[in-house]
Design a protein around this motif. Structure first.
Motif, PDB file in Angstrom:
ATOM      1  N   PHE A 200       0.808  -1.216   0.000  1.00 50.32           N
ATOM      2  CA  PHE A 200       0.000   0.000   0.000  1.00 50.32           C
ATOM      3  C   PHE A 200       0.851   1.280   0.000  1.00 50.32           C
ATOM      4  CE2 PHE A 200       0.261  -1.728   4.285  1.00 50.32           C
ATOM      5  CZ  PHE A 200       0.686  -0.650   5.048  1.00 50.32           C
ATOM      6  N   SER A 201       2.125   1.153  -0.332  1.00 50.73           N
ATOM      7  CA  SER A 201       2.929   2.362  -0.520  1.00 50.73           C
ATOM      8  C   SER A 201       2.506   3.026  -1.835  1.00 50.73           C
ATOM      9  CB  SER A 201       4.418   2.013  -0.591  1.00 50.73           C
ATOM     10  OG  SER A 201       4.718   1.288  -1.785  1.00 50.73           O
ATOM     11  N   GLU A 202       2.671   4.330  -1.914  1.00 53.99           N
ATOM     12  CA  GLU A 202       2.267   5.035  -3.130  1.00 53.99           C
ATOM     13  C   GLU A 202       3.048   4.517  -4.335  1.00 53.99           C
ATOM     14  OE1 GLU A 202       1.507   9.558  -4.823  1.00 53.99           O
ATOM     15  OE2 GLU A 202       2.548   9.277  -2.910  1.00 53.99           O
ATOM     16  N   GLU A 203       4.346   4.294  -4.150  1.00 52.71           N
ATOM     17  CA  GLU A 203       5.166   3.806  -5.258  1.00 52.71           C
ATOM     18  C   GLU A 203       4.697   2.423  -5.725  1.00 52.71           C
ATOM     19  OE1 GLU A 203       6.262   4.783  -2.329  1.00 52.71           O
ATOM     20  OE2 GLU A 203       7.196   6.739  -2.781  1.00 52.71           O
ATOM     21  N   GLY A 204       4.404   1.548  -4.760  1.00 56.41           N
ATOM     22  CA  GLY A 204       3.966   0.200  -5.103  1.00 56.41           C
ATOM     23  C   GLY A 204       2.625   0.187  -5.814  1.00 56.41           C
ATOM     24  N   LEU A 205       1.711   1.039  -5.371  1.00 47.96           N
ATOM     25  CA  LEU A 205       0.382   1.096  -5.984  1.00 47.96           C
ATOM     26  C   LEU A 205       0.448   1.661  -7.404  1.00 47.96           C
ATOM     27  CD1 LEU A 205      -1.727   2.321  -2.939  1.00 47.96           C
ATOM     28  CD2 LEU A 205      -1.869   0.086  -4.050  1.00 47.96           C
ATOM     29  N   ILE A 206       1.231   2.707  -7.587  1.00 48.88           N
ATOM     30  CA  ILE A 206       1.349   3.298  -8.928  1.00 48.88           C
ATOM     31  C   ILE A 206       2.029   2.326  -9.878  1.00 48.88           C
ATOM     32  CG2 ILE A 206       2.505   5.115 -10.249  1.00 48.88           C
ATOM     33  CD1 ILE A 206       1.878   7.026  -7.945  1.00 48.88           C
ATOM     34  N   GLU A 207       3.016   1.604  -9.383  1.00 50.32           N
ATOM     35  CA  GLU A 207       3.683   0.606 -10.221  1.00 50.32           C
ATOM     36  C   GLU A 207       2.692  -0.488 -10.634  1.00 50.32           C
ATOM     37  OE1 GLU A 207       7.235  -2.765  -9.973  1.00 50.32           O
ATOM     38  OE2 GLU A 207       7.020  -1.282  -8.373  1.00 50.32           O
ATOM     39  N   ALA A 208       1.853  -0.945  -9.683  1.00 48.68           N
ATOM     40  CA  ALA A 208       0.856  -1.980  -9.996  1.00 48.68           C
ATOM     41  C   ALA A 208      -0.150  -1.472 -11.025  1.00 48.68           C
ATOM     42  CB  ALA A 208       0.130  -2.406  -8.720  1.00 48.68           C
ATOM     43  N   ALA A 209      -0.577  -0.206 -10.887  1.00 49.91           N
ATOM     44  CA  ALA A 209      -1.529   0.372 -11.828  1.00 49.91           C
ATOM     45  C   ALA A 209      -0.936   0.478 -13.222  1.00 49.91           C
ATOM     46  CB  ALA A 209      -1.980   1.744 -11.334  1.00 49.91           C
ATOM     47  N   LYS A 210       0.315   0.917 -13.310  1.00 50.83           N
ATOM     48  CA  LYS A 210       0.963   1.062 -14.618  1.00 50.83           C
ATOM     49  C   LYS A 210       1.208  -0.304 -15.261  1.00 50.83           C
ATOM     50  CE  LYS A 210       3.199   5.555 -13.959  1.00 50.83           C
ATOM     51  NZ  LYS A 210       4.487   6.285 -13.871  1.00 50.83           N
ATOM     52  N   ARG A 211       1.538  -1.287 -14.437  1.00 51.76           N
ATOM     53  CA  ARG A 211       1.780  -2.631 -14.963  1.00 51.76           C
ATOM     54  C   ARG A 211       0.482  -3.214 -15.541  1.00 51.76           C
ATOM     55  NH1 ARG A 211       4.177  -4.358 -10.821  1.00 51.76           N
ATOM     56  NH2 ARG A 211       2.425  -5.400  -9.803  1.00 51.76           N
ATOM     57  N   ALA A 212      -0.632  -2.989 -14.848  1.00 50.35           N
ATOM     58  CA  ALA A 212      -1.919  -3.456 -15.356  1.00 50.35           C
ATOM     59  C   ALA A 212      -2.298  -2.711 -16.629  1.00 50.35           C
ATOM     60  CB  ALA A 212      -3.005  -3.254 -14.296  1.00 50.35           C
ATOM     61  N   ALA A 213      -1.991  -1.429 -16.665  1.00 49.15           N
ATOM     62  CA  ALA A 213      -2.355  -0.606 -17.825  1.00 49.15           C
ATOM     63  C   ALA A 213      -1.647  -1.057 -19.095  1.00 49.15           C
ATOM     64  CB  ALA A 213      -2.042   0.862 -17.539  1.00 49.15           C
ATOM     65  N   LEU A 214      -0.509  -1.722 -18.960  1.00 47.98           N
ATOM     66  CA  LEU A 214       0.219  -2.189 -20.139  1.00 47.98           C
ATOM     67  C   LEU A 214      -0.586  -3.205 -20.949  1.00 47.98           C
ATOM     68  CD1 LEU A 214       3.821  -2.618 -18.668  1.00 47.98           C
ATOM     69  CD2 LEU A 214       3.006  -0.817 -20.208  1.00 47.98           C
ATOM     70  N   ALA A 215      -1.568  -3.844 -20.281  1.00 43.51           N
ATOM     71  CA  ALA A 215      -2.402  -4.831 -20.980  1.00 43.51           C
ATOM     72  C   ALA A 215      -3.517  -4.178 -21.789  1.00 43.51           C
ATOM     73  CB  ALA A 215      -3.002  -5.811 -19.975  1.00 43.51           C
ATOM     74  N   ILE A 216      -3.697  -2.878 -21.599  1.00 38.80           N
ATOM     75  CA  ILE A 216      -4.738  -2.157 -22.333  1.00 38.80           C
ATOM     76  C   ILE A 216      -4.201  -1.734 -23.694  1.00 38.80           C
ATOM     77  CG2 ILE A 216      -6.067  -0.008 -22.408  1.00 38.80           C
ATOM     78  CD1 ILE A 216      -7.281  -2.017 -20.534  1.00 38.80           C
ATOM     79  N   SER A 217      -4.941  -2.072 -24.720  1.00 37.37           N
ATOM     80  CA  SER A 217      -4.510  -1.705 -26.075  1.00 37.37           C
ATOM     81  C   SER A 217      -5.585  -0.881 -26.763  1.00 37.37           C
ATOM     82  CB  SER A 217      -4.233  -2.983 -26.896  1.00 37.37           C
ATOM     83  OG  SER A 217      -5.382  -3.805 -26.945  1.00 37.37           O
ATOM     84  N   GLY A 218      -6.131   0.040 -26.039  1.00 44.02           N
ATOM     85  CA  GLY A 218      -7.215   0.851 -26.593  1.00 44.02           C
ATOM     86  C   GLY A 218      -6.783   2.265 -26.832  1.00 44.02           C
TER      87      GLY A 218
END
Length: 462
Positions: A70-88
Motif C-alpha cells: 500500500f505504498s504510493e510507489e507500489g500502488l502506482i507501479e501496480a496500476a501502470k503494470r496493469a495498464a500495459l495490458a490495455i490496447s485501446g
C-alpha cells in the motif's frame, strides 16, 4: 485507509495507456473462526487481511490486478503494470473525487472484534449441549462460529469515493445420530449481516434442536421411491434450487455472454402468474444484504420475474457495457483478490396466497421436501440435481412417513414453469455461494410451494 491524493494518483496512472475507466478497491478485513468437535474446541483462527484491487476498462476490455503493497510507489507501479495490458485508444479522464456519505441500512450493536473469545465459545457450548440432550442417539455434534468485519473504500475515475463497513456473524450446527447400523446427520446454519448480538439472541433450542431432530428422524426413515411426483418444497432454504438453477441464469455474468437460458427474453412469460422472483440487497440485517455493492452502487430491490414475466437481470458495471444496460447494484467479490461481477444477494420467490395446510391437503400423492441439502447445477442449461436432507411421502393430502435418499432432478427453467402453488409463509435461509468472483454470503428464500412434477431419484423403484 489511504490518502485521497494517493488514490487519485493511482487512478490516473491506470489510465495512462488509453483506458477509459479506472477503479480502486481497498479492503481491510478481520475474521474469526472457531470450531467445536467432540465437546471441545478443536480450532480457533483469527486474522486480518489488507489489500487493494485495481481495475481498468477500455471499451469491452477489462484488466484487474491486486496487491498488498500500500505504498504510493507500489500502488502506482501496480496500476501502470496493469495498464500495459490495455490496447485501446481511449481518452480516460479522472474526474474530481467526491466523497459520498451512504447511510447504513444495518444496525450493528456489538462489533464481534470487541467481544471476548469466551463469550463466543459459551454460545457454542450451549448449542452443543442442547443438540446432545435432544436424544440419546445423537453421537456427534459439530459447530462452527464465524464472524467477519470488512471495511472497504471504493474510488473510480468517474469521481466516486465511498466507504462502507460490513459485519457478518454465523453459527453452523451439525448433529449426527446413530443407532448401531446407520448414521444420519442434520444441519442448521443461521447467519446475519449483524454483530454478536445476533449470535447471543439466537434461539439455540430451535436451531440446535432442529439439527438434532433431522438427524434422529432420518434414522428411521424408509427408502425413498423413485419416479415423477408432485413435490412440495418447504420455505426458507428450500429456495436453494431456484437460487442455483434460475438465479445464476439471471446474472449478467451469464446473460451478457448468451450462456443463459434467460438471455434476450425480457418481457417473455417464463413462469406462472403466481411466481414473482426478486433479488433484494436492501433487507435490513439479512445475511446477503449490503448497503453498497463492490463497485460502490447502492443495492436495491431488483424484481427479476414479476407475475411470471421476465423483467430484468442482475447487472454489474462491466457487463452493463456488454448489454447496453444500467448496473443494478449487483456487483460482488469475495475480497480484493477477486475481480467483481454480477452476483446474488437475497434472492427469493415472493409470498403467494395459499396456506401451507392448503398446499399439503390438495396433494394426493407426492413428496414433501422439508429441508434441502446440497446439489449440482449446470449453469449453461439449468439442469440440476439436489439432495433432500429431510423428506416425507404425502398420501391423501397428509404428510406420511419420512423417507431418505431423496434426490430432486430437473431443469430450473422448466421447474419454474411447473410451480402450481405458492404459499404465504416466506422465509429466508443463509448460505454461501461460489462463482467466478469467489465465495459470498447469500440468502435463499421462498414460501412453501408445490411443483406439479419433478423427477425424484430414490433408493427404491416405485
Amino acid at each position: 485507509m489511504i490518502k485521497q491524493s494517493i488514490i487519485e494518483n493511482v487512478l490516473e496512472a491506470a489510465l495512462t495507456t488509453g483506458g477509459d475507466f479506472s477503479e480502486v478497491f481497498i479492503e481491510d478485513k478481520f475474521v474469526n473462526s472457531i470450531e467445536l468437535q467432540s465437546n471441545k474446541i478443536e480450532r480457533s483462527i483469527s486474522g486480518r487481511d489488507f489489500g487493494i484491487g485495481i481495475r481498468i476498462f477500455s471499451g469491452l476490455q477489462s484488466v484487474y490486478t491486486y496487491t498488498s503493497d500500500f505504498s504510493e510507489e507500489g500502488l502506482i507501479e501496480a496500476a501502470k503494470r496493469a495498464a500495459l495490458a490495455i490496447s485501446g485508444g481511449g481518452n480516460g479522464i479522472l474526474h474530481p473525487l467526491q466523497k459520498e456519505i451512504v447511510k447504513p441500512i444495518h444496525t450493528i450493536a456489538q462489533l464481534p472484534q470487541t467481544v471476548e473469545h469466551a463469550r463466543k465459545v459459551a454460545v457454542m457450548r450451549k448449542a452443543n449441549e442442547i443438540a446432545r440432550q435432544y436424544d440419546e442417539r445423537i453421537r456427534q455434534v459439530g459447530l462452527r462460529y464465524y464472524d467477519e468485519e470488512q471495511n472497504i473504500l471504493i474510488a473510480n475515475s468517474e469521481g466516486r469515493f465511498v466507504e462502507d463497513q460490513r459485519v457478518h456473524s454465523r453459527l453452523a450446527i451439525q448433529a449426527t445420530a446413530a443407532d448401531g447400523t446407520e448414521m444420519q446427520s442434520g444441519f442448521y446454519g443461521p447467519g446475519a449481516h449483524a454483530g454478536f448480538e445476533f449470535i447471543e439472541n439466537l434461539d439455540l433450542h430451535h436451531y440446535a434442536g432442529e439439527a438434532a431432530r433431522i438427524a434422529v428422524t432420518m434414522l428411521g426413515a424408509d427408502e425413498c421411491p423413485s419416479g415423477k411426483f408432485p413435490v412440495i418444497i418447504d420455505n426458507e432454504f428450500g429456495g436453494v434450487i431456484f437460487h442455483e438453477a434460475c438465479g445464476h441464469g439471471l446474472e449478467a455474468t451469464a446473460v451478457a455472454k448468451n450462456t443463459s437460458v434467460f438471455a434476450n427474453r425480457i418481457g417473455e412469460k417464463v413462469a406462472p402468474d403466481i411466481v414473482t422472483y426478486i433479488d433484494d440487497g436492501t433487507l435490513p440485517n439479512e445475511w446477503g444484504s449490503l448497503t453498497i455493492d463492490d463497485e460502490g452502487e447502492k443495492t436495491r430491490k431488483n424484481v427479476l420475474i414479476e407475475n411470471g414475466v421476465l423483467k430484468g437481470y442482475m447487472i454489474d458495471k462491466f457487463n452493463a457495457r456488454r448489454m447496453n444496460a444500467e448496473a443494478t447494484g449487483s456487483s460482488r467479490r469475495q475480497s480484493y483478490r477477486f475481480n467483481p461481477t454480477s452476483r446474488m444477494t437475497n434472492t427469493y420467490i415472493a409470498a403467494g396466497e395459499s396456506t401451507p395446510e392448503e398446499i399439503i391437503a390438495s396433494t394426493e400423492n407426492g413428496i414433501y421436501a422439508k429441508y434441502m441439502g446440497g446439489g449440482q447445477v449446470n449453469p449453461a442449461t439449468g439442469d440440476y440435481n439436489f439432495a433432500v436432507e429431510e423428506a416425507y411421502l404425502v398420501k391423501d393430502g397428509k404428510i406420511d412417513r419420512p423417507v431418505r435418499g431423496a434426490t430432486l432432478i430437473g431443469n430450473g427453467a422448466k421447474t419454474l414453469q411447473l410451480i402450481d402453488k405458492v404459499g404465504n409463509n416466506l422465509a429466508h435461509g443463509a448460505g454461501m455461494c461460489g462463482s467466478v468472483s469467489g465465495s459470498l454470503p447469500v440468502n435463499v428464500g421462498q414460501p412453501m410451494l408445490r411443483v406439479s412434477e419433478i423427477t425424484v431419484g430414490g433408493t427404491k423403484g416405485e
